[in-house]
Design a protein around this motif. Structure first.
Motif, PDB file in Angstrom:
ATOM      1  N   MET A   6     -24.702 -42.792  -3.224  1.00  0.00           N
ATOM      2  CA  MET A   6     -24.585 -42.064  -1.955  1.00  0.00           C
ATOM      3  C   MET A   6     -23.804 -42.904  -0.942  1.00  0.00           C
ATOM      4  SD  MET A   6     -28.401 -40.290  -1.710  1.00  0.00           S
ATOM      5  CE  MET A   6     -28.333 -40.269   0.037  1.00  0.00           C
ATOM      6  N   TYR A   7     -24.133 -44.192  -0.883  1.00  0.00           N
ATOM      7  CA  TYR A   7     -23.438 -45.089   0.051  1.00  0.00           C
ATOM      8  C   TYR A   7     -21.948 -45.170  -0.295  1.00  0.00           C
ATOM      9  CZ  TYR A   7     -22.049 -49.355   2.477  1.00  0.00           C
ATOM     10  OH  TYR A   7     -21.405 -50.256   3.269  1.00  0.00           O
ATOM     11  N   GLN A   8     -21.619 -45.299  -1.578  1.00  0.00           N
ATOM     12  CA  GLN A   8     -20.232 -45.377  -2.002  1.00  0.00           C
ATOM     13  C   GLN A   8     -19.493 -44.067  -1.710  1.00  0.00           C
ATOM     14  OE1 GLN A   8     -20.586 -46.545  -6.119  1.00  0.00           O
ATOM     15  NE2 GLN A   8     -20.402 -48.735  -5.612  1.00  0.00           N
ATOM     16  N   SER A   9     -20.159 -42.959  -1.904  1.00  0.00           N
ATOM     17  CA  SER A   9     -19.555 -41.657  -1.604  1.00  0.00           C
ATOM     18  C   SER A   9     -19.270 -41.537  -0.115  1.00  0.00           C
ATOM     19  CB  SER A   9     -20.476 -40.519  -2.044  1.00  0.00           C
ATOM     20  OG  SER A   9     -20.588 -40.484  -3.434  1.00  0.00           O
ATOM     21  N   ILE A  11     -18.780 -44.026   2.032  1.00  0.00           N
ATOM     22  CA  ILE A  11     -17.679 -44.939   2.358  1.00  0.00           C
ATOM     23  C   ILE A  11     -16.343 -44.333   1.910  1.00  0.00           C
ATOM     24  CG2 ILE A  11     -16.688 -47.221   1.857  1.00  0.00           C
ATOM     25  CD1 ILE A  11     -19.059 -47.294   3.765  1.00  0.00           C
ATOM     26  N   LYS A  12     -16.352 -43.729   0.710  1.00  0.00           N
ATOM     27  CA  LYS A  12     -15.137 -43.107   0.192  1.00  0.00           C
ATOM     28  C   LYS A  12     -14.684 -41.965   1.093  1.00  0.00           C
ATOM     29  CE  LYS A  12     -13.182 -40.772  -3.796  1.00  0.00           C
ATOM     30  NZ  LYS A  12     -13.427 -40.155  -5.096  1.00  0.00           N
ATOM     31  N   MET A  13     -15.610 -41.118   1.532  1.00  0.00           N
ATOM     32  CA  MET A  13     -15.265 -40.000   2.416  1.00  0.00           C
ATOM     33  C   MET A  13     -14.730 -40.508   3.751  1.00  0.00           C
ATOM     34  SD  MET A  13     -18.167 -37.041   1.562  1.00  0.00           S
ATOM     35  CE  MET A  13     -18.966 -37.354   3.075  1.00  0.00           C
ATOM     36  N   GLN A  14     -15.345 -41.560   4.280  1.00  0.00           N
ATOM     37  CA  GLN A  14     -14.877 -42.134   5.542  1.00  0.00           C
ATOM     38  C   GLN A  14     -13.464 -42.709   5.383  1.00  0.00           C
ATOM     39  OE1 GLN A  14     -17.927 -44.955   6.577  1.00  0.00           O
ATOM     40  NE2 GLN A  14     -19.187 -43.430   7.651  1.00  0.00           N
TER      41      GLN A  14
END
Length: 85
Positions: A6-9, A11-14
Motif C-alpha cells: 500500500m505504501y509503495q502504491s 508513493i508510486k501514485m504520488q
C-alpha cells in the motif's frame, strides 16, 4: 507485506502525479517560448528579407561595375590579354 504494498502504491501514485504535473508545466513553458519565438520571427522576417534584397542588389551592381572596369581597362590598354580570367 500488505502495508508495504500500500505504501509503495501510494508513493508510486504520488510520483506519477508529480511527473504528470511537471510534464504539463514543461509543455506550457515550451508552448509559451515557441509562441514568443514565432512572434519575434514574424517581426524580424521582413527586415531580413529587405536586407537580402539589398545585398543581392549590391552584388549585381558590383558585378556590373567590375565588368565595366574590366572593359575600360582593356580599352585603355592596361590588360593586353582578352582572356585573362
Amino acid at each position: 507485506m500488505k502495508l508495504l504494498n500500500m505504501y509503495q502504491s501510494k508513493i508510486k501514485m504520488q510520483a506519477e502525479a508529480q511527473h504528470d504535473q511537471e510534464l504539463c508545466e514543461l509543455e506550457q513553458r515550451v508552448s509559451l517560448c515557441r509562441a514568443l519565438l514565432e512572434q519575434k520571427l514574424g517581426k524580424e522576417m521582413p527586415v531580413l528579407q529587405e536586407c537580402t534584397k539589398q545585398i543581392w542588389s549590391l552584388l549585381e551592381q558590383q558585378a556590373h561595375e567590375i565588368k565595366a572596369f574590366d572593359l575600360e581597362s582593356i580599352w585603355e590598354g592596361f590588360i593586353l590579354d582578352w582572356d585573362y580570367r
